[in-house]
Motif scaffolding. Sequence first.
Motif, short mmCIF file in Angstrom:
data_model
loop_
_atom_site.label_atom_id
_atom_site.label_comp_id
_atom_site.label_asym_id
_atom_site.label_seq_id
_atom_site.Cartn_x
_atom_site.Cartn_y
_atom_site.Cartn_z
N THR A 1 11.69 37.48 2.75
CA THR A 1 12.16 38.78 2.25
C THR A 1 12.33 38.81 0.74
N GLY A 2 12.50 37.64 0.12
CA GLY A 2 12.76 37.59 -1.31
C GLY A 2 14.22 37.81 -1.67
N ASP A 3 15.08 37.95 -0.68
CA ASP A 3 16.50 38.18 -0.96
C ASP A 3 17.11 36.94 -1.62
N LEU A 4 17.97 37.18 -2.62
CA LEU A 4 18.68 36.09 -3.28
C LEU A 4 19.78 35.58 -2.36
N ILE A 5 19.78 34.28 -2.10
CA ILE A 5 20.80 33.68 -1.25
C ILE A 5 21.89 33.05 -2.11
N TYR A 6 21.49 32.25 -3.08
CA TYR A 6 22.45 31.63 -3.99
C TYR A 6 21.85 31.49 -5.38
N ASN A 7 22.73 31.47 -6.36
CA ASN A 7 22.37 31.09 -7.72
C ASN A 7 23.45 30.15 -8.23
N ILE A 8 23.07 28.94 -8.65
CA ILE A 8 24.03 27.92 -9.03
C ILE A 8 23.66 27.35 -10.40
N PRO A 9 24.61 27.31 -11.34
CA PRO A 9 24.34 26.67 -12.64
C PRO A 9 24.35 25.16 -12.46
N ILE A 10 23.24 24.50 -12.76
CA ILE A 10 23.18 23.05 -12.57
C ILE A 10 22.96 22.30 -13.88
N HIS A 11 22.39 22.99 -14.86
CA HIS A 11 22.22 22.39 -16.18
C HIS A 11 23.14 23.11 -17.17
N GLU A 12 23.20 22.61 -18.39
CA GLU A 12 24.06 23.23 -19.39
C GLU A 12 23.67 24.70 -19.58
N LEU A 13 24.68 25.54 -19.81
CA LEU A 13 24.46 26.98 -19.93
C LEU A 13 23.45 27.30 -21.02
N ASN A 14 22.48 28.14 -20.66
CA ASN A 14 21.44 28.61 -21.57
C ASN A 14 20.52 27.50 -22.05
N GLN A 15 20.49 26.39 -21.31
CA GLN A 15 19.51 25.33 -21.57
C GLN A 15 18.43 25.43 -20.49
N GLN A 16 17.31 26.00 -20.87
CA GLN A 16 16.25 26.38 -19.94
C GLN A 16 15.78 25.23 -19.05
N ILE A 17 15.55 25.54 -17.78
CA ILE A 17 14.90 24.60 -16.87
C ILE A 17 13.40 24.67 -17.14
N THR A 18 12.83 23.53 -17.49
CA THR A 18 11.44 23.49 -17.93
C THR A 18 10.47 23.05 -16.84
N ASP A 19 10.99 22.41 -15.79
CA ASP A 19 10.10 22.00 -14.71
C ASP A 19 10.90 21.81 -13.43
N LEU A 20 10.22 21.96 -12.30
CA LEU A 20 10.78 21.74 -10.97
C LEU A 20 9.66 21.20 -10.11
N GLN A 21 9.86 19.99 -9.55
CA GLN A 21 8.83 19.37 -8.73
C GLN A 21 9.45 18.88 -7.42
N TRP A 22 8.71 19.05 -6.32
CA TRP A 22 9.16 18.61 -5.00
C TRP A 22 8.59 17.25 -4.66
N SER A 23 9.32 16.49 -3.84
CA SER A 23 8.76 15.27 -3.26
C SER A 23 7.64 15.66 -2.30
N THR A 24 6.82 14.69 -1.94
CA THR A 24 5.68 14.97 -1.06
C THR A 24 6.10 15.60 0.26
N ASP A 25 7.22 15.12 0.83
CA ASP A 25 7.69 15.68 2.10
C ASP A 25 8.67 16.83 1.91
N ARG A 26 8.89 17.23 0.66
CA ARG A 26 9.76 18.36 0.31
C ARG A 26 11.19 18.18 0.81
N THR A 27 11.66 16.95 0.89
CA THR A 27 13.05 16.70 1.28
C THR A 27 13.97 16.65 0.06
N TYR A 28 13.41 16.59 -1.13
CA TYR A 28 14.22 16.68 -2.35
C TYR A 28 13.35 17.20 -3.49
#
Length: 212
Positions: A141-168
């Motif tokens: 649906t594209g509905d937003l479920i959660y939004n969580i700050p995980i890095h320092e505020l206004n410090q852009q996330i530059t990459d996101l990569q999944w493990s092969t089995d997508r467990t992390y």
Amino acid sequence: MAHNGERLGTYRGHQGAIWTIDVDPTTTILASGSADNTIRLWDIKTGKCLKTWDFPTAVKRVEFNEDGTKLLGVTEKRMGHLGTIVVFDVKIDVEAEQTEEKALTIVCDESKATVAGWSYLSKYIIAGHEDGSVSQYDGKTGDLIYNIPIHELNQQITDLQWSTDRTYFITASKDKTAKVWPGNHGIRTREGPSLTNTTPSHSSFPPRTLRF
């Protein structure tokens, strides 16, 4: 390229810098996103351009889901246009006609998405944002479920990569850290809710942080 690094061919068609590429799980089709405001699909063997989707701004990330039936794209926020996450249904067949219509559009009106990817079984879309937060969206649906700050505020996330089995997955940020998040039992912090479900689990710990 071949296994020995020899260049076998060139995919020609983009009119601007190519920011992102991804290959479907069967190594049949290549997707690319560019500063020329397009996503293109290519026949990997022949280099033929199979489909072009046009957007008002540059495309910064493309990613197939795990069975190659869906393609995700992240568009830039610029020139009065909000950043978006778009999804297309894809046919892994070089002879098939690809759809023109988007299956899903998520508008990122709070903080633009800089990266995004599919969780296990395409149940969720996980996105990293310019403000250093991570969002979880419903993959259908594209509905937003959660939004969580995980890095320092206004410090852009530059990459996101999944493990092969997508467990992390791992995020990288301009705050000079990378954070590893478990994805198979729900991602929780001591302060915040799960990023993959709402059921408490043994993963109720902050992510592992790597500093550079």
